[in-house]
Structures are given as C-alpha cells and as structure tokens.
Scaffold this motif. Structure first.
Motif, mmCIF file in Angstrom:
data_model
loop_
_atom_site.group_PDB
_atom_site.id
_atom_site.type_symbol
_atom_site.label_atom_id
_atom_site.label_comp_id
_atom_site.label_asym_id
_atom_site.label_seq_id
_atom_site.Cartn_x
_atom_site.Cartn_y
_atom_site.Cartn_z
ATOM 1 N N GLY A 112 90.100 54.443 39.622
ATOM 2 C CA GLY A 112 89.523 55.610 40.284
ATOM 3 C C GLY A 112 89.706 55.540 41.788
ATOM 4 N N LYS A 155 93.294 56.114 42.706
ATOM 5 C CA LYS A 155 93.655 57.535 42.670
ATOM 6 C C LYS A 155 93.173 58.252 43.921
ATOM 7 C CE LYS A 155 93.513 58.551 37.838
ATOM 8 N NZ LYS A 155 92.683 59.150 36.807
ATOM 9 N N ALA A 156 91.984 57.906 44.353
ATOM 10 C CA ALA A 156 91.428 58.571 45.519
ATOM 11 C C ALA A 156 92.213 58.224 46.771
ATOM 12 C CB ALA A 156 89.964 58.176 45.698
ATOM 13 N N PRO A 193 96.839 59.451 47.825
ATOM 14 C CA PRO A 193 97.412 60.513 48.652
ATOM 15 C C PRO A 193 97.494 60.135 50.127
ATOM 16 C CG PRO A 193 95.767 61.398 47.158
ATOM 17 C CD PRO A 193 95.704 59.912 47.038
ATOM 18 N N ILE A 194 96.533 59.346 50.576
ATOM 19 C CA ILE A 194 96.529 58.950 51.982
ATOM 20 C C ILE A 194 97.711 58.042 52.285
ATOM 21 C CG2 ILE A 194 95.219 57.666 53.718
ATOM 22 C CD1 ILE A 194 92.697 58.698 52.284
ATOM 23 N N GLU A 232 101.007 60.054 52.110
ATOM 24 C CA GLU A 232 101.238 60.853 53.306
ATOM 25 C C GLU A 232 101.715 59.985 54.461
ATOM 26 O OE1 GLU A 232 98.151 63.798 53.777
ATOM 27 O OE2 GLU A 232 98.460 63.584 55.927
ATOM 28 N N ASP A 254 103.722 61.417 40.510
ATOM 29 C CA ASP A 254 103.233 61.971 41.775
ATOM 30 C C ASP A 254 103.357 60.987 42.926
ATOM 31 O OD1 ASP A 254 102.587 64.283 40.581
ATOM 32 O OD2 ASP A 254 100.443 63.857 40.345
ATOM 33 N N TYR A 255 103.397 59.698 42.582
ATOM 34 C CA TYR A 255 103.294 58.704 43.646
ATOM 35 C C TYR A 255 104.464 57.735 43.645
ATOM 36 C CZ TYR A 255 98.606 60.513 43.187
ATOM 37 O OH TYR A 255 97.537 61.343 43.093
#
Lengths: 372, 415, 279, 302
Positions: free
Chosen positions: A105, A108-109, A112-113, A116, A136-137
């Motif tokens: 969890g 996943k959070a 994205p950081i 980016e 996605d990653y």
C-alpha cells in the motif's frame, strides 16, 4: 507570542538540519524507505540494516563510480500518507535510487512521486502483482516474487502434488491475503482440474471461527487454501483440528513464520506454506547473514536477504550504467545479471526479478521444511 | 504524614497490580521465566511520586471549583482572556501567526511542509467535529467515516470519470453531508452514550463496506494514482505541488475557522449550543431539534468530506486502513484536549497532537500510552480542555456601555 | 414584540366576553397502565390569568406537558387561537411548533441553558421569530447582521423588564435562584407568546420575592397583552392573582371558578385546601 | 434443509453467543448502575487473558497438571481483574461522577487506549500462544466435531454466571442496594446505602466475570494479543444493548441472538460482512427498540 518564536526556532533548526547533507561531499545518495517505527517496524528495519551493510562494504572497496554511497533512511510506518511524505523527502534530498517501500500500500502511494522524479525504486517485500503487471511504473523493480506466483505455486501444489480437486479458498480480507485468494481462485478455475467449493473471507480478530469451519465441512472441500497472516491461520487450523477435520491446509508467506508454529502448536504439524526459495547454501547469503550478526549481534529479520540483494543489484546497476542517469540504471538492471543473496538475478521488462521464486514448505516436527 | 502513608499504600497497590504484567515475562521457547524486578521498583517509585501529584492536582481542582463559584478568575486565565478580547493585542498576534504560516513552506523542507499539511488537515477535521460534538453536544465516534466518504468520492470520481479536484471538492463535501443526514435521521432520538455507540458502528460499517465491496472501492488494496489538484491546468512537480497543497489547505483552514466562528455566533450556532445544554428546554423555546441536529450533522460531516477530498489529493493513494476507529478517537481527542466548542482550542489541540509526536520521535513507543493517559487526565482535571470557549460579545444598547459599544463592530464575536 | 407595544390593556374582569385562546377538551394521558390525566377540560380566554392547582401528583405538570407538545395526549383535543385569529389543533404537534404558534412555558425545575450567558438565554427565545440560516451565518450579510443586532436589542430590553440587564454577561447557572426564575420568564416572553404557561414560578422564593413576582406577572400581562396559565402552590399568590382557578386531583378536574367560588367549594376544601382553608 | 449443518451452526452460534454474554454481563451491570459505557471493559477482559497466560506459563514451567493450571490461572486472573476494575473506577470514573455526560465516556476511551499500550510495552505486541487448559474428556469425543470441552465449559459458565448474578441481585442485601442505587443514587444514599461501595462492587463483579471470560475464551481460541479486547468489547456491548442494557438475562439473550445471527449469516450467506451485520443489528435495535429486547422503556422526566 512565545508560540510564534518557538515556531520560527523550530523552522530554523529544521532548515539547518535539512541543509546539512546537501552541502556534504559529493556522494551517491541511496534512499531506504519503509516502516522503521510503529507496529510494522520489524518488517522495515532489516532492510535499512541491509542497505547500511552493503553500502559499508561497497564503500570499503572504493564506492560506486568512485563516489561513496550514502544511505538515507526514511520512515513511513507502512502508512500511505506517511509514505508520500517519505518519498517527497527522498526526492528533495536527491536520492539516486531508493530501496523500498516495505508494504504494498505504501509503495503504491509513493510510486507516482518517484516516477515523476524519475527515480528507480526497488522493493524487497512489496508483493502486490499490480505494481509490476499494470505497466504503470517502469521505474519499479523488486527482488521478491509477486503474490500471483505464490498463488500459482499453491494451486499447482494442491491439485497436482496433493491430488485434491475440491478446494475451499479463504482469506483474511486484507490486501495481501485477499489478493492471494483471488489469484488462487482464478488459477483453479482457469486450470479446469479443480473447483473452488468455497470462497470466503474471515474477520481478523473475531472470537471464534467455528461457523466458517463448519461451512468448510459442509462444502465438502478436500483442501483449504488460505491467504493471510499467521494469527488467523493458526486460529483456523486449530479449529479445524478441534472439529476433527484433517484437511490439508495450504497457505502463503504470511504463514511461513515461526510464530505460526509456536501459536498453533501441535496443530501446525503438516501445514503447507509457500515462501521464498531456500537460498541458505548460497555464499552471498551466508556472507550477508554473517555481516549482520557481526555488526548488530543478532540474526536479521524479515526481508533481509531480499533487501540485501536489492542493494547489491541497485549499486551494481549504477556501476554498470556508468552514471546516475535513471534510464541507464534501468537498462543495466534489465540486461546485466548480478550475483546476490537470493541468487543470480536480472529483471524482466516489468521489473520482476528473474531467478527468484517460491518453494513449498511443510511443518514437520515443529519446523518448516522445504519440499523439493 | 497522612499523605505519606496514603502514597505508600498507593505505591504498594500499584506494585501488586502491575506485578504479573510488568515483572514476569515468559520465554516459552526456552521454558524460562524472565523476572524483571527493576520494573516493580520503578513502578513503586513512580506511583509514589504520582500519587502526591494526583492529590495536589485534586486539591487544586477543588480549590479552582470553589473559586469559580465565587466568580474569581485565575491570573493565568486573565491575561489570556485579555489577549483574546482586546483587539489591540489580538490583531497583531493573529497577524504574526498568519505570517509564520504563510512563509513556512519557504523556510522548511518539502518534508516538513508535508507534515504541516497533515497537521492542518487534522485541524480541519477537528473543527468539523467541533461543530457536532463541541457545539451541538452530539457525541459522534465514527467521524472518520465522513472523511472516508470525501476521500473515496474524489478517488472514485477521479479514477473512473477523470473528474478534477476542484469539481469534486464540492461533490465530496455534499456526499459527506448527505451521509451525515443519512446517519442523522435514524439516530435523532438517541442521546449521549447510545448515539456514540451507534455512530461508532456506522463508522465501522462504512469502513467494512469499503474493505469488502471490491468492485466499488477496490477493497483493501485501495485506489492509487489519484490526481493532485491542478493549478490552471499546469502540471506541477512534486515539491511545487506540495507547496501548492499547503497553501490550499491553509486557505481551507482559514475558511473553516472563519466559517465555524461565524456559525458559532449565529442564530443557528446558538440553537446548537442550546441543544447541547438542554434538549427539552431547547424544544420548548421553539427550536426544531430535528433540523437543528441534522444541520449540525450535515455541516460537521461536510467539513470532513472536504478534508477527505484534500487528503486523497495529497496522498494520491487511499485505502480503508486510513479510516479506522483509532482515527476517529484521535480527532475526538483533539477536540477534547483543545477544549470543546473553542475554535482556537481545537486548532491548537490538533497541531499539538500531530506535531508533537513528529518532533518527539524518541517517545514514539510511548506515544499512544501517553495519548490515552492524557485523555483520562484531561477529563479528570480539566474537562473544559486547554482553552475554554470564548464568550461572544454583544453590542447592547445601554447608556453605560453605549459609547464603547458604538466603536466596536456590531455583534462581533471572537472564537 | 412588535405586535404588543400598544397599551390598551384588556380589563381583567371582561374575560368572559372574549373567545378562548386555549381550549382543552377532555384530554387524557396514559402512561402504560397508569392514567395520569382523566378527561380534563380547561379554557383560557384572552387576557386572563388562570391558575391550575391541586395536590402534588395531581397531574398538573403532565397537563402542561400535554398542551405544550412534550407529550402527546392519549385522548382529547387541544385547540389554540393565536393572535391572528385562526384556530389550530395542537395535540400531535412538536413542542417547537407549539411554541412557534405562541404558547410558551417555564419549567418546574428550572431548565435554563446553564453555561450560556444570560443574554444568550433570552436570545434563544427569539430563535423561532427570526429567520437567518446557514448561508446568512456564513456570509454575514447586512440583513443577517441587522437581524442579529435586533435580536440583541430586543433580548436586552426583555432582560431589563425583568431587571436582569446588569447580569447580561454572566453565565446563567451563576445567577441566584430567584433571578433564574425571572430569566426563565424573560426567555419564554422572547418567543412572543399569546399564552404564557408558568410551572410553579414562585417555588423556593421568599415572601418578598413572591410578591415581586406577582407584580411582574401582572405587569407582563398588561405590557405584552397575553394570557397566563399558571401552576402554583402558593395560595396567597394564586388567590390574589388569578381570574379563575381550576382544581385537579388524581388526574381529574374537580372544580373550577373564581377564587372565591373555588375557595368555598366543599370538594376542594376537602381534597386540597383541607386545614389550610382558613388561609 | 440440511439439519446436520443447521445444528452445527446452531451450536457454533451458541458458543460464540455465550462468549459475548460473559463479557456483556460486566457492561450491563456497570451501565445499569452508573449509566456509563465502560469502554475499557474489553481491555479488562484482555488483561484477564494475559494474566492467566503468564500464570499458566509460569506454572507450566514448574510442571503443574493442566487442570490445576486452569483453576489457579483463573483464580489469579479474577483477583487481578477485580483489582484492575477497582483501580480503573477510582482513577478514571469516580472523579467524573458529577461531570457532564460526555466526560466519563471519553475518559473510558482514553483508558482503553492506555491499557492496550500498557500491555504492548510491558509484554509484547505479538500474538502469544495460549495453552489449551481444558482437558477433553472421553465422553465428549462423539460430538467433538460439533463441540469440544472448552465450548461446553464456556456455555455452562456463562449460564451459571447469569443465574448466580440474577439471584444475587434479587435476594441479597448487597444486590438490593445495587438495584436501589441503579434506580436513584441520591435517594439510595439518603437511605444509608454507601453508593461508592456499591459502584466499586459492581466493577469488581463485572471485571471478575470478564476475567473468567478471558481465561476460557483464550483457552478456546488458543492465542491472545493486546487487541483482542476491542472487538470482543464492542460485540459484547452490542449484545448488552440488544438484550436491554441493565438487564442481566437480557445480556445473555442478547449475546445468544448476536451469536446466532453471526453464525447463521456466515453459514448460509457469507462472513464478508460479519462485523457490519453486527453493527447494523445494533443500529436497527436502537432505532426501533432503544430499550432492547428485555429492557424497560424509560420516560424522560420533565
């Protein structure tokens, strides 16, 4: 206005503290994120230790690309909201690569950081399949096999090795356990050789599981597969045996824990649980354990070997890439084999390690024994 | 002498009471017992000292109660009251605080800013709960459910329909308010403890549904990749986005403070307080308690919904584990610690409870222990919280006060 | 209060000529098997002061609760005729609706809002006569501000009329007993009632305070042009204040009439006044 | 209809319900007397289980027979829980007796959090194995697939506890004092009843029952940790409200109804919403019959 001054003071101090590493000598910054405090600290701290030990070893040999490796630990307590804080902190501190996070969890959070900021993240323990399979990653890698592989192993084992066709699939309603159970169900149904006679979640912490156990009996199941952790598993196994049901019980990595045997006692005998392949004969594994015992005076905890392997793989990739450019590092991770504490590995397109996998273990005489 | 004897007895009692848990530890693998006698000594000494403190505090509380009955105000309270009521002191103080908050992101790292965002989110939650618990006196133990409704509204609308932050913010608030009313209707007749338990149950139901209804909420694995709030369509970097969210939440908190203060000093707010004080008399004074309760529920929930949307946008990932009962208890503790009904108090309570553990990592093991103990001790010694609610000032048309009254803004209140 | 500023006081003894503002027809109230009220009739006419007396446990407060909407009577009807002249059935209405119609009450065991200020207590009474909503509270537009200021001024004026205006900032619970009773009356008046129901307003007061209270009730009736329904044990006050008296015993009405008639009624003497009848 | 299956679920529900009832008795007594939801009651139950675990572990090392361990551990747990209950009342509730009604509840929540963390720090946050102290006699073997010795013991104990408590409250002097205090504390005090003593005794009895529950249930389930009190406490409270809070037979009945509901719902539908169902039941009961199945409605005095 004492409060106001206090704030300014705190802020000032914080700036001073935060600014220090930025002005330190030119180093390769190696972030380590995970639960370093709180309930799940026992899962996160071994990774931090592994990173420190690997960095120490590499630094003693002259570092990476001629620079020293600097480990920056960040605590996320396995909580998503803190994980984003930790990730932000690592990004702003200029980490080149990050080892972590520990829980799926939190990972996943935080992902994205990192994505980016274009930073490579490698987890020793986040087994959620979607992390790599969603695509996605591209910057995510891991040195542990994903839950679906575990479920695949469990299903094949139950159907082919044990020869059981009617299977009751249970889970603890948690992220990990439910994921495992859903994959198991899917594989059983796709395989066509067995049937799922019961698919049910049990409530963690409930005082009594007798209704679920009776339901298993009523379903005519020949074997039980359970996704979840050892407290629930031991309760279910104990109640099954109490109700004189002698079904094979097949479970996952969350149950392959010595506490399970301790708690379930004699009822634990014969329980199957899958877990990472036994690598205790590998020289690098022995080296890693010895280093930990020497440094910290104790046996390492969970995910230590995976974290040790990940640290080795990451630093090796930076060396091979010849730069701290993340595209080059990722390329190196995908193309170059590296010897680690979990075996000789490289990573596939999606970021899963090739060469790591699961084995089935069984409790025999109060100990987990790997089944070959 | 009497006190000494009492304290020795207390100390002996606690040494007895904590003996099995504190002293004995069984090592069942090796079949040995670990006797930790040093703990018993510590316990004895600690409880000996604390019993003196306890009695001293009790005596002070009694004295304080006697003084309050006689209309005497303590000196410490007086300067604070003056600071609060005198605009000459209050305005600069507020300005300084505001200025500190405004420049904060430029002084500290992104990480610190992030922590501050969390703290401010809790201020918002605390103030929202303050409407329900502090002002209208309805003890709600499942407040975090509304927070979850807001967060999931944004997460689901964003990931399924691509709706942006700004369009979901009002939707999230409205959804939470709707849930507040949905909860409010059936529990209208319940009071006090029963209400507390039913709302606790409601909070758990919401969490369990989110956990089990995978098709809707993706179950325990949560929803990832939620968009951050955009700024006129530009894509911000992580650290810029953090700063942006910081100002966003700061603005939201300021709006909340103004709104809650205004509500408190309004006709509706007075009705809430009357409801809190005496439900029967409140009805007899022509206040419809159904609508009054429902507005309190709806507005309190609405704020939690806003906070939830911001939370989801900030973390970009949510799962049901963020919305447990402990979270509700935490928000309630902020309201209680700060002072029920006091806007300043609740804000301070929230900041203290979130920031203190952050900067006192050394005590992290004892964090929850201290937290629980504080809740008990607060109730025993200072049930009104750190800051008691300020009195609203009214502009009364009287000869003696007319001159001063005219200079003041009409019916201006303060928190 | 805008409607009541005229000073053309209704003559006390002309009550028989005007319509009843409160008309209670044989209401009964059962609690489980217990019949607390048994077919009680009662009328209050415009400008009248009517007392309801009876021994403890006769059902007086239950009667109050039935007509003010706190309980719903098991049988019977309660009609009221507010100032606008239309007649409304109130049994079944909520307490707040009854108050909004213009019937306001005080409580036997004082029920103020203890930690709110004296002024705020009265301001609560203005709630049902004002309109500002959530939006108004949030935006605090000029209309809301004006309304708020009007509430303050009207409430303060009421406080002045019961001589509590010096204490307007104090917490209600810190007032002395007699003052709390007066504050309850002021709060009830703030709802603009045409009928004021007082539940033992003189309980616990000394003779001096009781006398002042009596003067106050008469003054209020004149100034606000309202009727008063009163439960009281203090006989001297009841006899000198009331236009008519109803007597209850065991949940039933046993007598009604002017103070003189009632004090001569043998049933009342037997049931209630007893040896006190010489008073 | 598969009757075999039905009866299996029925007895499963009976066990579960008896577990709830045993804890619910403590809730209902305390609520009956001082109208306080003793939120920390579940924690007292947990402390009982832990104390018994420690005692049993120590005695096990010295080689005592299982039945002796069970009895000694239960006695020690009862003594300690009574002591904890008493201390809890003195610290967290007694000073608040005249406070506004939210204060004791918040204090109770604080106490519950405190006690959980006290156990984490003093012992462990891990799950601990609890030895099976109830020997399985031969004659129960034929029905072992439905019920074991520990289940039978739980059901019998809670039935006995309920009956004993009912008799105690109806016929003893102290019981009458309790009823009087519950009805009107001030009046009881005027009549010479020491209300403080009565309240303390209530906590002692309630906590002792929780301790017995802790020992039996931990022995039945086979493991304990610091968190077992929370969910058991909430369920037991639900049971108490369901049956009519303040009523002792009500607590038993409520526990059984809840146990059966959960058991049959799991058996015939799914256990996915097991807890949600319990809470929904609580909400519904409070809305449509706030005084519970056996409770008496209270009219509010104006």
């Amino acid at each position: 206005m004492r409060k106001g001054w206090f704030k300014v003071l705190v802020a000032g101090l914080a700036v001073a503290v935060m600014a220090c590493p930025a002005f330190a000598a030119d180093t390769i910054k190696f972030g380590v994120a995970g639960a370093h405090s709180g309930d799940l600290a026992s899962y996160g701290l071994p990774s931090a230790n592994a990173a420190k030990l690997v960095a120490k070893m590499v630094n003693a040999k002259g570092g990476v690309l001629g620079k020293q490796v600097e480990v920056i630990p960040q605590d996320d307590q396995c909580k998503p909201e803190l994980a984003t804080n930790a990730a932000t902190k690592l990004v702003s501190d200029g980490a080149v690569v990050v080892l972590g996070h520990i829980c799926s969890g939190a990972t996943k959070a935080a992902l994205p950081i990192y994505k980016e900021a274009n930073i490579v993240l490698m987890s020793p323990s986040a087994t959620n399949p979607a992390l790599t399979q969603s695509g996605d990653y591209p910057n995510f890698f891991r040195t542990i096999a994903s839950d679906d592989q575990q479920a695949r192993l469990g299903v094949d084992f139950t159907i082919d090795k044990l020869g059981k066709k009617k299977i009751a699939v249970l889970h603890d309603k948690g992220d990990y356990g439910k994921g495992y159970a859903e994959y198991a169900k899917q594989f059983i149904e796709e395989g066509g050789k067995g049937t799922v006679v019961l698919f049910e979640g049990v409530t963690p912490g409930a005082v009594d599981y007798s209704a679920v156990v009776q339901k298993i009996r009523n379903s005519g199941a020949e074997a039980v597969m359970f996704g979840g952790y050892h407290p629930e598993a031991s309760k279910i196994v104990q109640q099954l045996r109490k109700k004189r049901m002698d079904l094979p019980f097949v479970s996952d990595d969350g149950v392959k824990d010595d506490t399970f045997i301790k708690v379930a006692g004699k009822d634990a005998e014969g329980v199957y649980a899958s877990s990472s392949r036994d690598v205790s004969s590998l020289p690098l594994y022995k080296e890693a354990i010895e280093a930990h015992v020497k440094e910290f005076g104790a046996e390492p905890g969970a995910f230590y070997k995976e974290a040790y392997a990940a640290s080795l793989a990451l630093l090796n990739a930076i060396e091979k890439a010849g730069s701290t450019d993340s595209a080059k590092i990722m390329n190196a991770l995908r193309t170059e084999f590296v010897e680690t504490s979990v075996g000789k590995i490289k990573f596939d397109k999606r970021g899963d390690a090739e060469g790591v996998g699961f084995s089935m273990y069984q409790v025999k005489n109060g100990k987990y024994v790997e089944l070959k | 002498m009497q006190g000494l004897k009492k304290s020795i007895l207390v100390s002996l009692w606690f040494m007895f009471l904590t003996f099995p848990l504190m002293v004995i530890r069984i090592d069942s693998l090796n079949g040995t017992i670990d006797w930790r006698w040093e703990n018993m000594l510590g316990m004895g000494a600690g409880s000996f000292v604390l019993s003196f403190v306890w009695r001293f505090m009790m005596a002070r509380k009694e004295a304080g109660r006697a003084a309050a009955a006689g209309g005497v105000m303590s000196a410490r309270g007086a300067w604070f009251e003056r600071l609060r009521s005198d605009p000459k002191a209050a305005v600069p103080a507020l300005a300084v605080i505001l200025a500190v908050f405004l420049v904060l992101p430029w002084l500290v790292s992104t990480y610190q800013t992030n922590i501050m965002i969390s703290a401010l989110l809790y201020v918002m939650l605390g103030l929202g709960l303050n409407i329900v618990v502090g002002l209208s006196g309805q003890l709600v133990l499942g407040y975090v459910a509304f927070y979850a409704v807001g967060a999931y509204s944004y997460a689901i609308l964003n990931s399924n329909f691509g709706l942006g932050f700004w369009s979901v913010l009002p939707i999230g608030g409205a959804m939470a308010a709707l849930f507040g009313i949905l909860l409010g209707f059936p529990v209208l007749r319940l009071r006090g403890d029963y209400l507390a338990i039913v709302t606790l149950g409601f909070g758990e139901i919401i969490r369990l549904v989110l956990e089990n209804w995978s098709d809707f909420s993706q179950g325990p694995s949560g929803i990832a990749n939620i968009d951050r709030p955009g700024l006129f369509g530009t894509q911000l970097s992580v650290s810029d986005a953090t700063t942006y969210i910081y100002y966003l939440i700061l603005a939201a908190v300021i709006v909340t403070i103004v709104a809650v203060t205004r509500l408190k000093n309004s006709r509706i707010g007075r009705a809430w307080q009357a409801l809190r004080e005496d439900e029967i008399a409140c009805q007899a004074m022509g206040i419809d308690i159904t609508t009054t309760k429902l507005t309190a529920f709806a507005l309190g929930a609405c704020w939690a919904g806003f906070a939830g949307v911001i939370f989801a946008a900030k973390t970009t990932f949510i799962n049901p584990a963020s919305f447990t009962f402990l979270e509700s208890a935490m928000v309630l503790a902020m309201v209680v610690l700060g002072g029920m009904g006091s806007v300043i108090g609740v804000s301070v309570g929230a900041l203290v409870l979130i920031l203190l553990p952050e900067y006192l990592r050394a005590f992290s093991e004892y964090r929850m222990l201290i937290f629980g103990a504080t809740m008990v001790l607060m109730m025993v010694f200072r049930p009104q919280g750190l800051v008691s609610p300020g009195r609203t000032k009214y502009n009364v048309p009287d000869a003696e006060g007319a001159g001063a009254a005219a200079a003041r803004p009409a019916a201006g209140g303060n928190a | 209060m805008s409607a009541t500023t005229g000073n053309a006081a209704t003559p006390v003894n002309s009550a028989s000529g005007t319509a009843a503002v409160l008309d209670v027809r044989s209401i009964s109230m059962n609690f489980g098997g217990l019949r607390a009220l048994n077919e009680v009739d009662l009328q209050v006419r415009l400008g009248e002061i009517v007392a309801l007396i009876g021994p403890n446990g006769a059902g007086k407060t239950t009667f109050f609760n039935c007509i003010t909407g706190i309980y719903v009577p098991t049988e019977g009807t309660v009609h009221v005729t507010p100032r606008d002249g239309r007649t409304v059935t109130v049994n079944g209405l909520k307490a707040s609706q009854v108050t909004e119609l213009g019937m306001s009450r005080t409580f036997q065991n004082i029920r103020l809002f203890p930690t709110m200020s004296v002024l705020e207590n009265v301001m609560i009474g203005r709630h049902c006569r004002t309109r500002a909503g959530i939006l108004g509270a949030l935006l605090r537009d000029s209309r809301t501000r004006a309304e708020e200021q009007r509430i303050v001024e009207e409430s303060y004026a009421l406080l002045k009329s019961v001589n509590l205006h010096q204490h307007y900032k104090d917490q209600a619970r810190n007032l002395p007993y007699g003052a709390q009773r007066r504050l309850e009356i002021a709060r009830a008046l703030a709802t603009d009632p045409f009928l004021l129901c007082l539940d033992e307003p003189a309980a616990g007061m000394n003779p001096q305070e009781t006398h002042e209270l009596k003067e106050l009730v008469i003054e209020i009736r004149e100034r606000h042009q309202l009727s008063v329904l009163l439960i009281e044990h203090d006989m001297s006050m009841v006899m000198s204040l009331s236009d008519r008296i109803y007597v209850m015993e065991y949940g039933s009405k046993i007598a009604e009439g002017t103070p003189e008639e009632v004090s001569k009624n043998p049933r009342v003497i037997k049931a209630y006044l007893g040896e006190e009848s010489h008073a | 209809m598969d009757w075999q299956y039905f009866w299996e679920l029925f007895f499963g529900g009976l066990t579960r319900g008896s577990i709830y009832a045993l804890i619910a008795l403590g809730y209902t007594m305390v609520y009956g007397i001082i109208e306080l939801i003793n939120f920390a009651h579940g924690e007292v139950y947990m402390l009982g289980a832990f104390t018994a675990l420690i005692v049993a572990g120590a005695l096990g090392i010295y080689g005592f027979p299982a039945l002796a361990i069970l009895i000694i551990a239960a006695v020690v747990a009862v003594i300690y829980c009574a002591a904890y209950g008493l201390t809890l009342e003195k610290i967290a509730y007694k000073p608040l007796r005249d406070a506004q009604r939210l204060s004791p509840l918040i204090s109770a929540i604080g106490m519950s959090i405190f006690l959980q963390n006290y156990v984490i720090l003093a012992q462990t946050s891990d799950f601990m194995p609890f030895p099976n102290l109830v020997p399985q006699p031969e004659f129960l073997e034929p029905i072992a697939h439905i019920m074991g010795a520990s289940e039978v013991l739980i059901i019998v104990t809670s039935a006995v506890a309920m009956a004993a408590l009912t008799l105690f409250i109806k016929y003893t002097r102290m019981g009458k004092a309790m009823r009087a205090t519950a009805q009107n504390r001030k009046m009881a005090m005027l009549l010479g009843i020491d209300a403080d003593k009565v309240i303390s005794l209530t906590f002692v009895i309630g906590s002792s029952l929780a301790a017995v529950g802790g020992v039996l249930i931990a022995s039945h389930v086979g493991q304990v940790n610091f968190a077992i009190g929370f969910i058991a406490g909430i369920k037991a409270f639900t049971a108490a409200v369901l049956g009519g809070i303040g009523s002792i037979p009500g607590a038993m009945l409520g526990g059984l109804v809840l146990g059966w509901c959960e058991s049959f719902a799991t058996g015939y539908i799914s256990s996915d919403y097991e807890d949600a169902l319990a809470f929904a039941l609580l909400v519904l009961i409070l809305i449509f019959r706030p005084s519970g199945i056996l409770g008496k409605a209270k009219t509010q005095k104006v």
